[in-house]
Design an enzyme around this catalytic site. Structure first.
Site, PDB file in Angstrom:
ATOM      1  N   ASP A  45     -47.438  40.769  94.702  1.00  0.00           N
ATOM      2  CA  ASP A  45     -46.669  40.486  95.920  1.00  0.00           C
ATOM      3  C   ASP A  45     -46.791  41.626  96.933  1.00  0.00           C
ATOM      4  O   ASP A  45     -46.683  42.807  96.575  1.00  0.00           O
ATOM      5  CB  ASP A  45     -45.192  40.300  95.583  1.00  0.00           C
ATOM      6  N   HIS A  54     -45.228  40.913 100.369  1.00  0.00           N
ATOM      7  CA  HIS A  54     -43.940  40.645 101.040  1.00  0.00           C
ATOM      8  C   HIS A  54     -43.755  41.432 102.328  1.00  0.00           C
ATOM      9  O   HIS A  54     -42.747  42.136 102.508  1.00  0.00           O
ATOM     10  CB  HIS A  54     -42.781  40.924 100.081  1.00  0.00           C
ATOM     11  N   ASN A 105     -45.327  31.371  96.052  1.00  0.00           N
ATOM     12  CA  ASN A 105     -44.238  30.441  96.349  1.00  0.00           C
ATOM     13  C   ASN A 105     -43.644  30.666  97.740  1.00  0.00           C
ATOM     14  O   ASN A 105     -42.952  29.796  98.276  1.00  0.00           O
ATOM     15  CB  ASN A 105     -43.136  30.536  95.284  1.00  0.00           C
ATOM     16  N   HIS A 106     -43.898  31.835  98.346  1.00  0.00           N
ATOM     17  CA  HIS A 106     -43.402  32.074  99.706  1.00  0.00           C
ATOM     18  C   HIS A 106     -44.381  31.596 100.769  1.00  0.00           C
ATOM     19  O   HIS A 106     -44.055  31.674 101.960  1.00  0.00           O
ATOM     20  CB  HIS A 106     -43.084  33.558  99.911  1.00  0.00           C
ATOM     21  N   HIS A 119     -44.970  37.608  91.222  1.00  0.00           N
ATOM     22  CA  HIS A 119     -43.758  36.786  91.327  1.00  0.00           C
ATOM     23  C   HIS A 119     -42.456  37.506  91.018  1.00  0.00           C
ATOM     24  O   HIS A 119     -41.403  37.079  91.484  1.00  0.00           O
ATOM     25  CB  HIS A 119     -43.925  35.564  90.423  1.00  0.00           C
TER      26      HIS A 119
END
Length: 824
Positions: free
Chosen positions: A561, A563, A625-626, A775
């Site tokens: 990730d 982010h 998933n984002h 995740h």
């Protein structure tokens, strides 16, 4: 392309029925009361021309001409005859387009009611005068030629036998030397140097004819719109058009268009005959008054552009000084420079730097290979006025083998060969033949790039011997992609240059900070947004062509990730691919979740998309998933877009980015052993084993709503390994036993958790050895789980204000190595 004039018609069958919409009627309407001809404005993207339309089912050219004329221009129209019949055969579809030019006369004074801003009625004298004074921009000179012939005949009725028949035939410029001692022409040498083969020329011909329709030559308006969309600034378009317009006719034929593009191709070597041809274009580009001389002010513009491309100061005093100094090498006593003097000085290497001039921002092969072709903004035959996104054709043309076949890569491969034309796994590096790259790279001690020079530009400097000739190497067409990777004027590199500016602080001479690091300062956010939208459209097409399950070969760096943490992404760049992915021996696989939570999701996706375009076989991006619209609405990326670009433009950017997310691969396998995903393993399917991996490849693309459209994809994006501290309850244990190690993921409220038993079954059935996933945030940046067969990696430090570290994984020589990155 040649316009071949056929024999005149022996007869004309007026009752022939044409029922294909590729048959067009062009109307030369003459008002008999004042001998004026009708001209229609076909939009600011094209220009003025004769009215035209389609033949409908059951119509012949006479009935179609009357219908079109009476619909708008006059109540009573008389067909006087057929003036010309023009055929164009598209080489790709072998589809023939027919243009019937018909003379219509009318005595109807009601036509004066059509005197509106988009309609003009002109006498022949007014037409010629306005054309010469550049007050009337025609699609082509055809109307003037027709009217001239018509008035010379001095008759009202035109016999069909007198109609002129023309056919546009594509005559590809061949580059093969058929016999020993037979030399290629200068045009052939230029096409050979640009690697524009027969198939590529066919694609360009098709686009050219579509853009210019119903004319068969390109005027300045169409040229300007197309080149502006290709990244050429508006103030430079007139110079490019002048360079292409070799005959100074104010129109460009297909052949002139093709040769001009070949001269601008970034991979066209600046040496030998092709260099001479390029220099002729450069000379015309700067010869603004078209007097055949470069005046000193025009020469200064050339010097200024070279300095700008070399990132040197372009203040007037320094440009003036270098222009005066450079002018001495031409050996002329006058204040103006002849073409022959210019060619001689460049050919003898007395004047250098011209190799940087007159280049496209991106290789033509790039657009062709990604199915955008040349006219990336063509919609229904017109260049869209407001659309800034490259659009691909509905049906992809089949490209030549040189475009379809990738060069063997020793580091990774695409998925197996299938009916959809994807590539088979590449052979090991030892079985392939090495080839010479087309450029030399200079690297600073810090590891950053200092300079990139094409080998042909180093001719005569001692870097290459006389026995070396790039043209004879017959470099393959697709190798221009590596040249594009170092082309600083390409859209991806321009975005990376902007991100470098964003990353670094700006200080004045006194040390005062003018711009903080990781701040855009005074950058035009609208321009940034439009550039990102362009990148999104292009990278989306790249990802559409990838399998949903990537198959890669070591060495591969695997990152979790991000982010929106652009600071950490820059840290990874400086450690892992400081010189860029192309010059790094490994590939890079990102496991998703690029946005939300962090403040710089825009910058993260802009950077990753740009690198993906520069190194599509080295940079791989999986979906997390984002990367789903419904999730982003609950978190921060949607609002980040609107805060940075405004509500309307921000919404456009958000949607453009998500159309890329919709096409991202779902999983990857490294060396047939490491299963890499964002979330976790899915529940077994009926086929089991390889059937599961094959099922991943069948996941739809694009996938706008994975929760609804693909349960398999949704579970891969959201599942977690079971956490004994938080997930285990009596109900969960029963569910794990009854479902083969899977249970409902109560923490997430969706998808599943899976046990070590489920993981071992999955690995055994698929023949894999480990699963690498992301995740979940990890304090150390990683965690080894489930008997060492599962690794979780997280690549964003200080996540949500915490104290966690960032890590990545290196898969190399059958070892899984964990790297923790110091991001302080």
């Amino acid at each position: 392309m040649a316009a071949v004039k056929r024999d005149q018609m022996g007869s004309c069958h007026n009752q022939t029925i044409w029922n294909h919409n590729s048959e067009h009627i062009i109307l030369l309407i003459r008002r008999e009361t004042d001998r004026r001809y009708c001209f229609l404005n076909h939009g600011i993207n094209k220009g003025w021309w004769m009215p035209f339309g389609y033949l409908q089912n059951g119509e012949n050219f006479r009935s179609a001409a009357v219908r079109l004329a009476t619909q708008r221009f006059c109540n009573k129209a008389t067909v006087r005859g057929l003036l010309a019949l023009h055929f164009t055969t598209h080489p790709i579809s072998l589809h023939r387009r027919s243009l019937f030019t018909v003379l219509i006369t009318t005595h109807d004074d009601a036509t004066s009611g059509c005197e509106e801003k988009n309609v003009r009625w002109l006498t022949s004298e007014e037409l010629y005068a306005q054309y010469e004074e550049r007050k009337l921009f025609l699609l082509s000179p055809d109307p003037m030629e027709l009217i001239k012939q018509l008035e010379q005949q001095n008759t009202n009725d035109i016999k069909c036998s007198a109609a002129t028949i023309l056919e546009d035939v594509l005559e590809p410029i061949e580059t093969e030397k058929c016999e020993s001692g037979v030399h290629l022409s200068s045009e052939q040498e230029l096409i050979l140097a640009s690697k524009l083969g027969k198939r590529e020329q066919e694609l360009l011909f098709t686009e050219f004819m579509d853009l210019c329709h119903p004319a068969t030559v390109m005027n300045h308006a169409v040229f300007a719109k197309l080149f502006t969309r290709k990244g050429i600034t508006g103030d430079k378009v007139a110079n490019y058009f002048r360079a292409f317009d070799i005959d100074c006719h104010h129109y460009i034929t297909y052949k002139q268009f093709l040769l001009g593009l070949a001269a601008m191709e970034p991979s066209t070597q600046h040496g030998g005959i092709s260099a001479e041809q390029r220099c002729r274009y450069i000379f015309r580009y700067y010869d603004e008054d078209q007097d055949g001389l470069l005046q000193f002010e025009e020469f200064k513009c050339l010097i200024r552009d070279i300095r700008q491309l070399k990132n040197l100061p372009t203040v007037e005093e320094e440009v003036e000084q270098e222009a005066l100094s450079s002018a001495k090498v031409f050996g002329t006593q006058s204040s103006a420079l002849l073409l022959t003097e210019f060619l001689t000085a460049v050919g003898q290497l007395k004047f250098r730097g011209t190799s940087l001039l007159f280049r496209l921002p991106q290789s033509i092969s790039y657009y062709l290979k990604h199915n955008n072709r040349l006219a990336m903004l063509v919609k229904d035959g017109n260049i869209d006025e407001d659309d800034t996104v490259f659009t691909a054709p509905t049906k992809r043309p089949k490209l030549s083998n040189s475009l379809l076949k990738k060069e063997p890569m020793c580091n990774n491969s695409r998925s197996e060969s299938g009916d959809d034309g994807f590539l088979a796994p590449t052979e090991p590096a030892s079985s392939g033949r090495y080839e010479l790259a087309t450029h030399a790279v200079k690297v600073k001690r810090s590891g950053s790039l200092s300079n990139v020079a094409a080998l042909w530009d180093l001719a005569g400097t001692g870097a290459t011997s006389q026995s070396f000739e790039m043209v004879k190497d017959k470099l393959r067409f697709e190798r221009t992609f590596s040249v594009d990777s170092f082309n600083q004027r390409s859209h991806p590199n321009e975005m990376l240059t902007g991100l470098r500016y964003f990353e670094r602080p700006i200080k004045d001479k006194m040390g005062e900070v003018l711009k903080q690091a990781f701040d855009w300062g005074q950058v035009d956010k609208q321009a940034l947004a439009k550039c990102l939208i362009v990148l999104c459209s292009t990278v989306r097409d790249v990802m559409k062509d990838e399998k949903r399950l990537l198959r890669l070969q070591e060495p591969v760096y695997i990152l979790g990730d991000i982010h929106g943490n652009f600071r950490d992404l820059v840290c990874f760049e400086k450690v892992l691919w400081r010189m860029g992915p192309i010059l790094t021996p490994s590939s890079f696989l990102f496991l998703g979740d690029y946005v939300d939570r962090g403040e710089q999701g825009i910058e993260v996706v802009a950077y990753l998309f740009a690198q993906k375009l520069l190194a599509p076989e080295k940079f791989y991006l999986l979906r997390g998933n984002h990367e789903v619209r419904s999730v982003q609405r609950m978190f921060s990326f949607r609002s980040e877009c609107t805060e940075k670009f405004g509500e309307e433009l921000g919404s456009d950017v958000w949607e453009a980015v998500n159309t890329v997310f919709d096409c991202m691969p779902i999983a990857a396998v490294v060396d047939s052993k490491l299963f890499c995903v964002h979330g976790g393993i899915p529940r077994p399917i009926q086929d089991g084993g390889d059937g599961l991996l094959l099922a991943i490849d069948k996941i739809p693309c694009p996938l706008r709503n994975p929760e609804v459209e693909s349960t398999l994809a949704w579970e891969i994006l959201w599942s977690d390994p079971i956490n004994k501290d938080t997930d285990i309850t009596d109900d969960t244990e029963k569910e794990l036993v009854s479902n083969g190690g899977f249970a409902r993921n109560k923490r997430r409220g969706t998808a599943n958790v899976f046990s070590c038993r489920a993981l071992e079954t999955f690995l055994r059935n698929t023949g894999l050895s480990h699963v690498v996933r992301a995740h979940e945030v990890q304090q150390a940046g990683f965690q080894v789980q489930q008997k060492g067969q599962l690794l979780t990696v997280f690549s964003s430090s200080h996540y949500c204000g915490g104290s966690n570290e960032a890590a990545c994984i290196l898969a190399d020589r059958r070892k899984i190595r964990i790297m923790r990155i110091d991001t302080t």
